[in-house]
Design a protein around this motif. Sequence first.
Motif, PDB file in Angstrom:
ATOM      1  N   VAL A 113       0.837  -1.203   0.000  1.00 25.99           N
ATOM      2  CA  VAL A 113       0.000   0.000   0.000  1.00 25.99           C
ATOM      3  C   VAL A 113       0.872   1.253   0.000  1.00 25.99           C
ATOM      4  O   VAL A 113       0.636   2.193  -0.768  1.00 25.99           O
ATOM      5  N   ARG A 114       1.875   1.251   0.857  1.00 21.50           N
ATOM      6  CA  ARG A 114       2.751   2.432   0.935  1.00 21.50           C
ATOM      7  C   ARG A 114       3.560   2.609  -0.353  1.00 21.50           C
ATOM      8  O   ARG A 114       3.768   3.727  -0.818  1.00 21.50           O
ATOM      9  N   SER A 115       3.999   1.506  -0.932  1.00 23.33           N
ATOM     10  CA  SER A 115       4.745   1.585  -2.191  1.00 23.33           C
ATOM     11  C   SER A 115       3.851   2.076  -3.323  1.00 23.33           C
ATOM     12  O   SER A 115       4.266   2.908  -4.140  1.00 23.33           O
ATOM     13  N   ALA A 116       2.619   1.559  -3.371  1.00 27.96           N
ATOM     14  CA  ALA A 116       1.681   1.991  -4.404  1.00 27.96           C
ATOM     15  C   ALA A 116       1.400   3.485  -4.291  1.00 27.96           C
ATOM     16  O   ALA A 116       1.309   4.194  -5.292  1.00 27.96           O
ATOM     17  N   HIS A 117       1.299   3.962  -3.053  1.00 27.95           N
ATOM     18  CA  HIS A 117       1.059   5.391  -2.837  1.00 27.95           C
ATOM     19  C   HIS A 117       2.195   6.236  -3.395  1.00 27.95           C
ATOM     20  O   HIS A 117       1.974   7.349  -3.886  1.00 27.95           O
ATOM     21  N   ARG A 118       3.412   5.699  -3.355  1.00 28.63           N
ATOM     22  CA  ARG A 118       4.567   6.406  -3.915  1.00 28.63           C
ATOM     23  C   ARG A 118       4.661   6.250  -5.430  1.00 28.63           C
ATOM     24  O   ARG A 118       5.556   6.805  -6.065  1.00 28.63           O
ATOM     25  N   GLY A 119       3.729   5.477  -5.997  1.00 30.47           N
ATOM     26  CA  GLY A 119       3.731   5.275  -7.440  1.00 30.47           C
ATOM     27  C   GLY A 119       4.626   4.149  -7.899  1.00 30.47           C
ATOM     28  O   GLY A 119       4.893   4.001  -9.099  1.00 30.47           O
ATOM     29  N   GLU A 120       5.082   3.319  -6.951  1.00 27.98           N
ATOM     30  CA  GLU A 120       5.960   2.204  -7.290  1.00 27.98           C
ATOM     31  C   GLU A 120       5.135   0.972  -7.654  1.00 27.98           C
ATOM     32  O   GLU A 120       4.120   0.691  -7.030  1.00 27.98           O
ATOM     33  N   SER A 121       5.580   0.250  -8.658  1.00 23.75           N
ATOM     34  CA  SER A 121       4.891  -0.976  -9.056  1.00 23.75           C
ATOM     35  C   SER A 121       5.097  -2.054  -8.003  1.00 23.75           C
ATOM     36  O   SER A 121       6.213  -2.238  -7.504  1.00 23.75           O
ATOM     37  N   VAL A 122       4.021  -2.746  -7.671  1.00 25.92           N
ATOM     38  CA  VAL A 122       4.069  -3.779  -6.645  1.00 25.92           C
ATOM     39  C   VAL A 122       3.431  -5.046  -7.211  1.00 25.92           C
ATOM     40  O   VAL A 122       2.280  -5.027  -7.646  1.00 25.92           O
ATOM     41  N   LEU A 123       4.188  -6.137  -7.209  1.00 29.78           N
ATOM     42  CA  LEU A 123       3.664  -7.413  -7.693  1.00 29.78           C
ATOM     43  C   LEU A 123       3.965  -8.506  -6.679  1.00 29.78           C
ATOM     44  O   LEU A 123       5.077  -8.573  -6.157  1.00 29.78           O
ATOM     45  N   SER A 124       2.967  -9.341  -6.391  1.00 32.31           N
ATOM     46  CA  SER A 124       3.235 -10.489  -5.534  1.00 32.31           C
ATOM     47  C   SER A 124       4.203 -11.412  -6.258  1.00 32.31           C
ATOM     48  O   SER A 124       4.273 -11.416  -7.492  1.00 32.31           O
ATOM     49  N   PRO A 125       4.990 -12.214  -5.526  1.00 34.61           N
ATOM     50  CA  PRO A 125       5.952 -13.111  -6.180  1.00 34.61           C
ATOM     51  C   PRO A 125       5.306 -14.029  -7.215  1.00 34.61           C
ATOM     52  O   PRO A 125       5.871 -14.248  -8.290  1.00 34.61           O
ATOM     53  N   ALA A 126       4.120 -14.544  -6.920  1.00 36.21           N
ATOM     54  CA  ALA A 126       3.453 -15.450  -7.861  1.00 36.21           C
ATOM     55  C   ALA A 126       3.107 -14.724  -9.154  1.00 36.21           C
ATOM     56  O   ALA A 126       3.285 -15.254 -10.252  1.00 36.21           O
TER      57      ALA A 126
END
Length: 204
Positions: A113-126
Motif C-alpha cells: 500500500v505504501r509503495s503503491a502510494h509512492r507510485g511504485e509498481s508492486v507485484l506479488s511473487p506469484a
Amino acid sequence: MIRLLIVDDHPIVRDGLRGVFAAEPDLEVVAEAADGAEAVRRAGDADVVLMDLRMPGMGGVAAIERLRETVPDVRVLVLTTFDTDSDVLPAIEAGATGYLLKDAPREELLRAVRSAHRGESVLSPAVAGRLMGRVRRPSDGALSKREREVLALVADGTTNREAAKRLFVSEATIKTHLLHIYEKLGVRDRAAAVGEAYKRGLLS
C-alpha cells in the motif's frame, strides 16, 4: 496520511482489511465499496484503492479503466485471489499500480500500500513469476494450427472423444493440446479457454 478505499463484494473481507489498517498511524480507510461502479463514485477522497477483480456488476478491470479517466492521480492496488494471465494482464494494462494476492502476509500488504502510494509498481511473487514466464514465452503464447483446430471444436461443444475422431488422433492427444492451450491463454478450463480465445480474436 494515506487515504484508502477498500473495494470488495464480501463484507467480511472489507472488515478484515479495515482491521489490518486500523493500527497504522499513516493509513486511514475513508470509504468502502462492494462493486466497481460504487468504487468509481467513492474514489475521489482516496489516495490508494484496494481493488478486488471479480465482483457483481462492474468488475475490477472496468473500474480501473474508469478511475484512470476520472481520478488519474489515484493509485490502484489489485487485491484478489486470482493470478491467471487472464486476470493479471488486463488489470495491469488497465492501469493498476500493483497486484497482490489475498493470502499475502499483513506486512507485505502494508508495504504494498505504501509503495503503491509512492507510485511504485508492486507485484506479488506469484504474479511476478507469471509475468516473467509470459515475457520469456515465444510468440506471445500463440496457438499452433492444431491447437486452434482443437479450440474451435471445443467452442462448438465437441467432446474430447468427438474431437479426437474428427482430427484422427487419440483422446490423450486432445487432452494434451488442451493443457497447452490453457497454459498459453492463462486459463484453467474449457469454458474459460473459449471465452479468452474470443476476447483475443482467436475465434470468430
